[in-house]
Design a protein around this motif. Structure first.
Motif, mmCIF file in Angstrom:
data_model
loop_
_atom_site.group_PDB
_atom_site.id
_atom_site.type_symbol
_atom_site.label_atom_id
_atom_site.label_comp_id
_atom_site.label_asym_id
_atom_site.label_seq_id
_atom_site.Cartn_x
_atom_site.Cartn_y
_atom_site.Cartn_z
ATOM 1 N N HIS A 1 111.878 -30.480 49.017
ATOM 2 C CA HIS A 1 111.718 -31.879 49.424
ATOM 3 C C HIS A 1 112.869 -32.680 48.820
ATOM 4 O O HIS A 1 113.111 -32.585 47.621
ATOM 5 C CB HIS A 1 110.368 -32.420 48.953
ATOM 6 C CG HIS A 1 109.199 -31.661 49.518
ATOM 7 N ND1 HIS A 1 108.580 -32.030 50.690
ATOM 8 C CD2 HIS A 1 108.578 -30.535 49.107
ATOM 9 C CE1 HIS A 1 107.600 -31.169 50.963
ATOM 10 N NE2 HIS A 1 107.573 -30.247 50.003
ATOM 11 N N MET B 1 101.422 -24.256 47.630
ATOM 12 C CA MET B 1 101.907 -23.024 48.267
ATOM 13 C C MET B 1 102.491 -22.052 47.241
ATOM 14 O O MET B 1 102.347 -20.838 47.381
ATOM 15 C CB MET B 1 102.916 -23.337 49.377
ATOM 16 C CG MET B 1 102.290 -23.738 50.700
ATOM 17 S SD MET B 1 100.943 -22.664 51.324
ATOM 18 C CE MET B 1 101.727 -21.042 51.332
ATOM 19 N N ALA C 1 94.579 -26.472 57.498
ATOM 20 C CA ALA C 1 95.634 -25.947 58.370
ATOM 21 C C ALA C 1 95.452 -26.527 59.777
ATOM 22 O O ALA C 1 96.404 -26.989 60.415
ATOM 23 C CB ALA C 1 95.592 -24.418 58.396
ATOM 24 N N LEU D 1 96.068 -30.476 59.667
ATOM 25 C CA LEU D 1 97.497 -30.803 59.554
ATOM 26 C C LEU D 1 98.229 -30.508 60.853
ATOM 27 O O LEU D 1 99.083 -31.285 61.285
ATOM 28 C CB LEU D 1 98.143 -29.994 58.421
ATOM 29 C CG LEU D 1 98.031 -30.543 57.005
ATOM 30 C CD1 LEU D 1 98.693 -29.592 56.030
ATOM 31 C CD2 LEU D 1 98.661 -31.937 56.898
ATOM 32 N N ALA D 2 97.894 -29.382 61.479
ATOM 33 C CA ALA D 2 98.555 -29.020 62.743
ATOM 34 C C ALA D 2 98.302 -30.100 63.801
ATOM 35 O O ALA D 2 99.176 -30.416 64.617
ATOM 36 C CB ALA D 2 98.076 -27.651 63.226
ATOM 37 N N VAL E 1 100.321 -33.615 62.849
ATOM 38 C CA VAL E 1 101.769 -33.733 63.035
ATOM 39 C C VAL E 1 102.164 -33.956 64.492
ATOM 40 O O VAL E 1 103.319 -34.239 64.789
ATOM 41 C CB VAL E 1 102.536 -32.496 62.487
ATOM 42 C CG1 VAL E 1 102.364 -32.413 60.985
ATOM 43 C CG2 VAL E 1 102.094 -31.212 63.166
ATOM 44 N N ARG F 1 107.003 -32.654 55.176
ATOM 45 C CA ARG F 1 107.138 -31.353 55.869
ATOM 46 C C ARG F 1 105.777 -30.749 56.242
ATOM 47 O O ARG F 1 105.520 -29.556 56.014
ATOM 48 C CB ARG F 1 107.949 -30.380 55.020
ATOM 49 C CG ARG F 1 109.302 -30.931 54.597
ATOM 50 C CD ARG F 1 110.134 -29.900 53.864
ATOM 51 N NE ARG F 1 110.675 -28.905 54.799
ATOM 52 C CZ ARG F 1 111.418 -27.857 54.424
ATOM 53 N NH1 ARG F 1 111.694 -27.659 53.157
ATOM 54 N NH2 ARG F 1 111.868 -26.997 55.322
ATOM 55 N N TYR F 2 104.926 -31.576 56.835
ATOM 56 C CA TYR F 2 103.571 -31.109 57.104
ATOM 57 C C TYR F 2 103.522 -29.986 58.140
ATOM 58 O O TYR F 2 102.623 -29.156 58.110
ATOM 59 C CB TYR F 2 102.676 -32.284 57.531
ATOM 60 C CG TYR F 2 102.633 -33.381 56.481
ATOM 61 C CD1 TYR F 2 102.315 -33.076 55.163
ATOM 62 C CD2 TYR F 2 102.940 -34.694 56.797
ATOM 63 C CE1 TYR F 2 102.292 -34.063 54.192
ATOM 64 C CE2 TYR F 2 102.910 -35.695 55.830
ATOM 65 C CZ TYR F 2 102.592 -35.370 54.533
ATOM 66 O OH TYR F 2 102.574 -36.344 53.569
ATOM 67 N N GLU F 3 104.497 -29.975 59.068
ATOM 68 C CA GLU F 3 104.525 -28.870 60.033
ATOM 69 C C GLU F 3 104.626 -27.541 59.300
ATOM 70 O O GLU F 3 103.932 -26.574 59.600
ATOM 71 C CB GLU F 3 105.724 -28.959 60.988
ATOM 72 C CG GLU F 3 105.770 -30.178 61.880
ATOM 73 C CD GLU F 3 106.485 -31.361 61.248
ATOM 74 O OE1 GLU F 3 106.615 -31.385 59.994
ATOM 75 O OE2 GLU F 3 106.906 -32.267 61.997
ATOM 76 N N MET F 4 105.558 -27.504 58.331
ATOM 77 C CA MET F 4 105.761 -26.267 57.572
ATOM 78 C C MET F 4 104.470 -25.859 56.855
ATOM 79 O O MET F 4 104.077 -24.689 56.879
ATOM 80 C CB MET F 4 106.894 -26.469 56.571
ATOM 81 C CG MET F 4 107.108 -25.297 55.642
ATOM 82 S SD MET F 4 108.514 -25.554 54.503
ATOM 83 C CE MET F 4 107.813 -26.686 53.282
ATOM 84 N N TYR F 5 103.798 -26.839 56.248
ATOM 85 C CA TYR F 5 102.592 -26.492 55.486
ATOM 86 C C TYR F 5 101.444 -26.097 56.414
ATOM 87 O O TYR F 5 100.641 -25.229 56.068
ATOM 88 C CB TYR F 5 102.214 -27.635 54.547
ATOM 89 C CG TYR F 5 103.206 -27.776 53.419
ATOM 90 C CD1 TYR F 5 103.276 -26.796 52.429
ATOM 91 C CD2 TYR F 5 104.098 -28.836 53.354
ATOM 92 C CE1 TYR F 5 104.195 -26.892 51.397
ATOM 93 C CE2 TYR F 5 105.015 -28.945 52.322
ATOM 94 C CZ TYR F 5 105.070 -27.967 51.350
ATOM 95 O OH TYR F 5 105.980 -28.054 50.328
ATOM 96 N N ALA F 6 101.341 -26.727 57.570
ATOM 97 C CA ALA F 6 100.300 -26.334 58.522
ATOM 98 C C ALA F 6 100.490 -24.857 58.894
ATOM 99 O O ALA F 6 99.535 -24.075 58.914
ATOM 100 C CB ALA F 6 100.354 -27.219 59.768
ATOM 101 N N GLU G 1 102.257 -22.559 57.103
ATOM 102 C CA GLU G 1 102.092 -21.691 55.932
ATOM 103 C C GLU G 1 100.616 -21.513 55.563
ATOM 104 O O GLU G 1 100.180 -20.412 55.215
ATOM 105 C CB GLU G 1 102.878 -22.252 54.733
ATOM 106 C CG GLU G 1 104.380 -22.137 54.913
ATOM 107 C CD GLU G 1 105.163 -22.464 53.625
ATOM 108 O OE1 GLU G 1 104.561 -22.549 52.548
ATOM 109 O OE2 GLU G 1 106.397 -22.637 53.723
ATOM 110 N N LEU G 2 99.855 -22.614 55.641
ATOM 111 C CA LEU G 2 98.427 -22.516 55.325
ATOM 112 C C LEU G 2 97.703 -21.630 56.340
ATOM 113 O O LEU G 2 96.854 -20.820 55.970
ATOM 114 C CB LEU G 2 97.777 -23.898 55.318
ATOM 115 C CG LEU G 2 97.869 -24.720 54.035
ATOM 116 C CD1 LEU G 2 97.193 -26.065 54.243
ATOM 117 C CD2 LEU G 2 97.233 -23.996 52.855
ATOM 118 N N ALA G 3 98.056 -21.780 57.614
ATOM 119 C CA ALA G 3 97.410 -20.974 58.653
ATOM 120 C C ALA G 3 97.675 -19.490 58.411
ATOM 121 O O ALA G 3 96.804 -18.640 58.640
ATOM 122 C CB ALA G 3 97.897 -21.392 60.039
ATOM 123 N N ALA H 1 98.388 -18.258 55.340
ATOM 124 C CA ALA H 1 97.848 -17.895 54.022
ATOM 125 C C ALA H 1 96.349 -17.599 54.060
ATOM 126 O O ALA H 1 95.846 -16.855 53.216
ATOM 127 C CB ALA H 1 98.135 -19.004 53.011
#
Lengths: 379, 379
Positions: free
Chosen positions: A198, A244, A361, A364-365, A368, B356-361, B363-365, B367
């Protein structure tokens, strides 16, 4: 507001508050008391000779039947840049290498297993200038630059994992710059690298003039002393970044930073510590000391950025923390961690089990999407 | 460890630290100073007569050209249960209604626009007992139970939004229990309800004996005094829970809680405040006071749960916070918020933009898949 001359919050509390009440104050402010480490007097002498502060604390964990204590000593280094910022680049780097080498010697005498330096440690923190030369000349290749070779030498000599946050020049991919931490194994081999996820766009600290958001995700490094990760600077404001690294298995997350007084000093004790609590892991918050040297900037409006306030500390998964290093002196903080505390606190609080990550997840999806419509109830 | 008799951290600091240094201590511990509110003396007199603490502070924001200041006064109520826990259920509830009515009168005199009571406020915090009767008899329908009707009356009388966290009995859906907050508009209409999203399974506080994780997502309530949300108790340990309320637009997030000394007191000043910083919003952390009454439990091993330590406080998006209410007294904390500070801090720090919520959505999905393999770099 007092300036950098005010030593530390802890010194002030110790001086004025009577012992019985001080115990309560510390319990509320710092959690379960950390034990002072019995470091060798030769280390204190060397620190005094080299003019940096040395403090050491231990976090304890309950005894277990099937696991032995998993003890790791971490070292956090905060320092000013020894030469003026208009000295030749190579001389500034050499002076920093020399300074760090001396501090690492003391860390080795203190039994440190993993050491971490401050963000972009081989250079003055020039990202507030927006100027390119000479600052971009401090960038180096991560895998085989002179600083990484220097760290490999230190790592091998002292059997110590070295976390080395530098400005990276990626010559193989478009010559772009990254804000990177190189992790060197105690064997001297480069374990890998991780990049700042970030990037601040805050006032004069719009660092996206120099580098963009990291593209390496959330790697964790398995060392003989525990699994570590590096959340560089501004990533500490983003709870998902810590999460993460933790989901990927980090037991210790280093947060090498460079942050100044007026902007963030009251946030500093909160964020890394909250991350230790929320993620059942240890966090190591490292900040620079010293004024942002006026010679950094050719623009008059940019000359007064204030001072980096040091105050590096370690926080534990039970919410306890060490006192901070000084606000204005170079320093080495040694902390002995019993990593068994991570799983123990995980089993007490169960945040990973109760975290409902599937739901987030999904949410958030959805959130966005440009046409996302949040649930807002009105009369 | 001192017990509940120790009043508050702030009292101790004020008593012992000289003024010049106290200013620095407060700056580091509490951020930018909050202004003391000039509340009517009649309110202080009433509070004294009714034997509860009253404190008031204001958070300021910069002036803007196009928006007028958006001022909201919130009231946070912490209280013990007036009757012993073996009194008849209806009498206990009536005594709590009476107590809260008196506190709300004072809040009204202080100009409070939105008031929030503590978690499950109409009952003793009995979830540590694991017993069902008589505790489950404290549960009520959210939309038209006696407590909601009581809150509607208060709301209308005082033109005040009322956040009423109760144990909910959902008679229309299998008679299940929920840990719910009902939000009543200042018009007296029920705006809606929200349910506790994360349920503790910690020691004796395994509340999943009584209710499960909420199924209402992260609703936000639009009131004339700002957009509010309610993160009930254990949800404060989950940064994603705060985040989703914030993404959905909450400017003030209430955190009605019930938490005891040894377990969480050093975490208490960290978590809600971190959420205010990370989400550019105000957070209002409310905890009970008083001993967990021994008569709660028929099991000897469960008799000593310690005390709820109060210490309710408000934190702002710039990281500043009010002092805490007392650790052992009933109290009303009034805080005047200029909600313009939320967007102003959003524009300074930009965490939503850099999140960067797209990235975390993604990554969480990944994980949460049972066969997820985290990135761990080894030698």
């Amino acid at each position: 507001m007092a300036g950098a001359e005010w030593g530390s919050l802890e010194q002030c509390l110790e001086k004025h508050i009577p012992p019985a009440e001080l115990r309560e104050v510390k319990r509320i402010l710092y959690g379960k008391e950390t034990r002072k480490l019995d470091l060798p007097s030769s280390a204190f002498e060397a620190a005094s000779r080299e003019d940096f502060e040395l403090q050491g604390y231990a976090f304890e964990a309950a005894e277990e039947q099937l696991r032995r204590p998993r003890i790791a000593r971490v070292g956090l280094v905060q320092n000013r840049t020894p030469l003026p910022t208009d000295a030749p680049v190579a001389e500034q780097v050499a002076a920093l290498h020399k300074r760090i080498e001396a501090i690492v010697e003391v860390a080795a005498a203190c039994g440190v297993n993993i050491i971490c330096f401050q963000e972009a440690w081989t250079m003055p923190f020039a990202f507030c200038t927006r100027e390119k030369l000479p600052w971009t000349e401090f960038a180096e290749p991560a895998e085989d630059g002179p600083t990484t070779r220097f760290c490999q030498k230190l790592a091998k000599k002292h059997d110590m994992v070295v976390v080395s946050p530098i400005l990276e020049r990626d010559g193989e991919h478009g010559d772009v710059l990254w804000n990177t931490a190189v992790v060197v194994s105690n064997s001297g081999a480069v374990l890998g690298k991780t990049r700042k996820n970030h990037i601040p766009r805050v006032g004069d600290f719009n660092e996206s003039t120099y580098y963009m958001e990291g593209n390496l995700g959330h790697p964790v490094f398995q060392t003989p002393f525990g699994r570590i990760a590096v959340n560089i600077c501004y990533g500490r404001h983003h709870p998902l970044n810590w999460l993460m690294y933790s989901i990927n298995g980090a037991e210790i997350i280093f947060n090498p930073s460079a942050t100044i007084g007026a902007l963030s000093e009251s946030l500093w004790p909160i964020e890394a510590r909250n991350a230790a609590i929320a993620n059942h892991c240890f966090t190591c918050a490292i900040n620079r000391v010293g004024l942002t040297n006026a010679s950094l900037c050719s623009f008059k409006a940019h000359r007064d950025f204030g001072y980096f306030y040091g105050s590096s500390y370690v926080a534990a998964p039970d919410g306890s923390r060490t006192p901070g290093l000084s606000r204005n002196q170079d320093g080495l903080l040694v902390a002995e961690l019993n990593l068994n505390l991570c799983r123990q606190m995980n089993d007490v609080w169960n945040f990973k089990m109760t975290g409902r990550y599937e739901m987030y997840a999904r949410e958030l999806a959805e959130a966005v999407k440009p046409n996302y419509s949040p649930t807002i109830l009105k009369e």
